[in-house]
Design a protein around this motif. Sequence first.
Motif, PDB file in Angstrom:
ATOM      1  N   UNK B  49      51.636  11.760  46.875  1.00 43.04           N
ATOM      2  CA  UNK B  49      51.156  12.800  46.867  1.00 43.04           C
ATOM      3  C   UNK B  49      50.961  13.471  45.399  1.00 43.04           C
ATOM      4  N   UNK B  50      50.211  14.888  45.244  1.00 40.75           N
ATOM      5  CA  UNK B  50      49.417  15.209  44.005  1.00 40.75           C
ATOM      6  C   UNK B  50      49.642  16.818  44.058  1.00 40.75           C
ATOM      7  N   UNK B  51      50.357  17.572  42.975  1.00 42.06           N
ATOM      8  CA  UNK B  51      50.141  18.793  43.036  1.00 42.06           C
ATOM      9  C   UNK B  51      48.911  19.168  42.248  1.00 42.06           C
ATOM     10  N   UNK B  52      48.239  20.050  42.517  1.00 44.23           N
ATOM     11  CA  UNK B  52      46.834  20.211  41.971  1.00 44.23           C
ATOM     12  C   UNK B  52      46.799  22.028  41.696  1.00 44.23           C
ATOM     13  N   UNK B  53      46.530  22.511  40.507  1.00 43.77           N
ATOM     14  CA  UNK B  53      46.534  23.903  40.135  1.00 43.77           C
ATOM     15  C   UNK B  53      45.233  24.170  39.721  1.00 43.77           C
ATOM     16  N   UNK B  54      44.941  25.610  40.149  1.00 42.21           N
ATOM     17  CA  UNK B  54      43.431  25.959  39.725  1.00 42.21           C
ATOM     18  C   UNK B  54      43.524  26.918  38.541  1.00 42.21           C
ATOM     19  N   UNK B  55      42.966  26.381  37.514  1.00 36.95           N
ATOM     20  CA  UNK B  55      43.094  27.471  36.282  1.00 36.95           C
ATOM     21  C   UNK B  55      42.272  28.799  36.392  1.00 36.95           C
ATOM     22  N   UNK B  56      41.086  28.610  37.030  1.00 33.14           N
ATOM     23  CA  UNK B  56      40.305  29.714  37.563  1.00 33.14           C
ATOM     24  C   UNK B  56      41.285  30.914  38.390  1.00 33.14           C
ATOM     25  N   UNK B  60      42.556  34.587  37.356  1.00 33.50           N
ATOM     26  CA  UNK B  60      41.815  35.694  37.909  1.00 33.50           C
ATOM     27  C   UNK B  60      43.113  36.515  38.547  1.00 33.50           C
ATOM     28  N   UNK B  61      44.235  35.823  38.935  1.00 34.34           N
ATOM     29  CA  UNK B  61      45.279  36.378  39.403  1.00 34.34           C
ATOM     30  C   UNK B  61      45.955  37.526  38.406  1.00 34.34           C
ATOM     31  N   UNK B  64      43.447  40.294  37.463  1.00 28.09           N
ATOM     32  CA  UNK B  64      43.304  41.324  38.398  1.00 28.09           C
ATOM     33  C   UNK B  64      44.563  42.194  38.484  1.00 28.09           C
ATOM     34  N   UNK B  65      45.812  41.480  38.460  1.00 19.80           N
ATOM     35  CA  UNK B  65      47.041  42.340  38.368  1.00 19.80           C
ATOM     36  C   UNK B  65      46.961  43.172  37.263  1.00 19.80           C
ATOM     37  N   UNK B  66      46.836  42.843  36.022  1.00 14.49           N
ATOM     38  CA  UNK B  66      46.868  43.697  34.903  1.00 14.49           C
ATOM     39  C   UNK B  66      45.790  44.878  35.017  1.00 14.49           C
ATOM     40  N   UNK B  67      44.512  44.520  35.570  1.00 18.08           N
ATOM     41  CA  UNK B  67      43.592  45.547  35.794  1.00 18.08           C
ATOM     42  C   UNK B  67      44.232  46.704  36.643  1.00 18.08           C
ATOM     43  N   UNK B  68      44.890  46.128  38.002  1.00 19.16           N
ATOM     44  CA  UNK B  68      45.345  47.005  38.779  1.00 19.16           C
ATOM     45  C   UNK B  68      46.289  47.985  38.345  1.00 19.16           C
ATOM     46  N   UNK B 307      55.655  35.204  41.864  1.00 17.94           N
ATOM     47  CA  UNK B 307      54.951  34.448  43.183  1.00 17.94           C
ATOM     48  C   UNK B 307      53.781  34.735  43.184  1.00 17.94           C
ATOM     49  N   UNK B 308      53.423  36.321  43.347  1.00 15.39           N
ATOM     50  CA  UNK B 308      52.060  36.820  43.643  1.00 15.39           C
ATOM     51  C   UNK B 308      50.866  36.441  42.674  1.00 15.39           C
ATOM     52  N   UNK B 309      51.199  35.947  41.514  1.00 20.78           N
ATOM     53  CA  UNK B 309      50.455  35.405  40.405  1.00 20.78           C
ATOM     54  C   UNK B 309      50.096  34.009  40.463  1.00 20.78           C
ATOM     55  N   UNK B 310      50.978  33.256  41.164  1.00 26.47           N
ATOM     56  CA  UNK B 310      50.742  31.667  40.998  1.00 26.47           C
ATOM     57  C   UNK B 310      50.669  31.284  42.417  1.00 26.47           C
TER      58      UNK B 310
END
Lengths: 350, 452, 82
Positions: B49-56, B60-61, B64-68, B307-310
């Motif tokens: 298996x392989x873990x994959x993260x999306x930098x974008x 964005x998370x 947008x949290x900072x903006x909120x 959790x909500x950011x990643x």
Amino acid sequence: MSKPKYTIAVTGLNAIDSPGPGIAVIRGLKVAESFDVRIIGLSYEAMEPGIYLHNLVDKTYQIPYPSAGQDVLFERLTYIREQEEKIDFLFPNFDAELYSFIKLHKRLEGELGIKMYLPTLEQFEARHKPNLYEFGTKYEITVPFAQMIFSANDIHAVTEKMGFPIVVKGKYYDAKIAYNNEQATQYFNKISAQWGLPILLQEFVQGTEVNVCGIGDGNGNLMGAVPMRKLYITDKGKAWAGVSLDDKELIEITRKMVANTNWRGPFEMEFVKTSEGKYYLIEINPRFPAWCYLTVGSGQNQMEAMVNIAMGKKVEPFTDYKIGTMFIRYSNDLIVDIKEFEKISTEGEL
Amino acid sequence: MEKKLYERPIIRPLNTGLMNKYGNRTEYMPVTHIEGASVKEMLKKYGSPLFVFSERQIRENIRSAKRAFETRYPKVQFAWSYKTNYLNGICSIFHQEGSWAEVVSRMEYDKALHNGVSGDKILFNGPDKTDADLREAIKNNSPIHIDHLDELYRLTEIATELNVKPRVAIRVNMDVGVYPMWDRFGFNYESGQAWDAINKIMATGKLNLIGLHTHIGTYMLSPNAYGVAGYKMADLAIGIQQKFNTTIQYIDMGGGFASKNTLKGSYLKGTDIVPEVAEYAEAICTSLLNAGFRNNDLPTLFLETGRALIDDAGFLLGTVIANKRLSDGRKATILDIGVNILFTSFWYDHKISPAQEFGSHTEDTVLYGPLCMNIDVVRENVTLPPMNAGDNIVIHHVGAYDITQSMQFISLRPAVVIVDKMANPHLLKRSETLEDMQRNELVPEHLKHNKN
Amino acid sequence: MKLRKNVAISDSGFIFNPSTGDSYSVNPVGMEMLTLLHEGTPKEKIKSQIMRDYVCDESTFEKDYYDFTLMLRNYKLLEEDE
């Protein structure tokens, strides 16, 4: 002037022993005097009787369960919209699906041109069982005192205040009357094992159950209300027969609820009337009840009125209804060609 | 004639009701690429298996949290919750985006220093801080969030000995109307413990009380609870101002915002019921703004959202090892992904997508992991198109806790990559080797003689 | 191995067992296998036909045919004298 013809989608076609309201809603729409209708049935299972009632439902599509998520539901409704010339209005009729439809309200109207007439999410949440006591306090409607508890250890403290008997209620379903702490603990364990926490401990109110079916216009106006008492109840607690009541006080309480909350859309309010003539609100269902055809029978076609309000027509509130109108529910065995079952099962439409 | 695409033959009973054909179509949309990078190619290159993260998605998370929050409150500072995911590459993205570090152990503390976070921007939380840890934090001027009285006394003694005034906050727990109440961390608000701790700190004058911290729970679905917590925290801060004429510099509201995963037993999908960050922001900021702070005294709002950011930025790719039929007729599919690397499968029903095209028919399946252990169940029941050995799947929303709580057990742990904005994957962590695993092992001399 | 004679197979992939009243749905490959079984086609013939028409190797066929017929037996769709 010729009547408009609306295409109206309706869920809750399960006219079975514990019936969904869909068929009753459709019957009201079919006899509407101000418009003609094409009825689109929306079904979850292949054996909902309404699918096969071709005199009432013109075409049925299967839709995904709410648990599949709003995006899937929206995608399916988009497909259905594409198959039909237009869909003017949609009547969700199940408690479990209302949350999703309320959330999709704007998208359905904006992107697919499908109107609905529903309570706001705040109204929907506020009348949830665990919140109902607070709801009553806020809007000046008498609700039996209730307290949420998360542990059987809290029972004693509550019963000390409330005394016995006491109603032990699950968050969504189930209610048992306990006469002492041991019984209350027993029911707490039983109900929480099945329905989870919290458990509601509610003051027991003795009396007669009376219900009101009505609509609010979202600006505090009561557009229609018919009070009813169940005359006979099935073993599932559903009305078998009922009669419209002359009860001005109940109508006034209903008017107050609608005025104070700016309730929008249909509702069924369930009350217990004590021997002293006091009314306690037990539950608010944010949809038409399965017995809503009684409103038509007693002179208030509330389903028709609601569609007209949503369509922006000028609608005068109902002020009168025929007291003493009865309904008696009956069941009927429909003969169905297995080809029809095959079609809805494999193609998802009929 | 060209041959047709083969799909394993399936037959399923119809009149059992429940799931219909239109049940979960979207869940079955094939996911062939993640941020433009091919699933199959990444598996070929880095192994399965392989873990994959999306930098974008991560950027964005957090943005947008900072903006909120920043559109609702004048002074906001995020601190990245290390325990949620402390891969250095992941932490670095948050630090690039301006987040401080929030740590709960010396290991995490050292990791934050290693990632270049300056000591005064590391919030040191948690019940486990040794004397040596406290001294290190004092040396670096890190805010120390005191969890219990024993810590308060130790810290006071160390401060006296060093003749310095460490910057501290106290952690407060409270009743915000949700269950279970997290009363094991910090000092209780309702019973007066919090005030007792504050009085002790102010009476000795050895510690510099600059903040108040709370963390009301995890996967909280009710923004209102944060509103209640905000009022109680503000009440303490204003009380401190009035009683001691000391201005509290920050209120740390912790984390606990829910991610879009679906909790086991939940009828509705997580994506449908989980509040937006803006709803939490509204509840928190409103409570603080309305609490009655004089304008200049408005404390900085700290947030430790993890959790909500990643969560939705992480994917786990894997491969079907085999299919089998259980004795009761249920279908079972064995994946190369086990619960040792997907710890969150104990409480979530993860969304799972096939990584290749398929037909419209589906079947109910149990998804097992590869471990030779009965507990290794990834999904008790999931409706998926028929898959063959060698087919690939993508598990969604695994960015939070799955890496940090993974266990080295039975097999070696997989590699982790991150896909950048140009669709290029980069290694964040190589897959484990036997050498990595045995690096710290020793075999005493007398055990070295093997008879075989 | 033979399918019960009275099992009704419709083009839409809808299967009805009139003896029990149960109905089922099958996917296209399942449909083809069922139809062949219904006609009394021997396994070797089914194998060659599936492998001729689909991208499918022998071991995959063997595995899936075994599993599929196991389910047919489980659902009581096969002749008892098998």
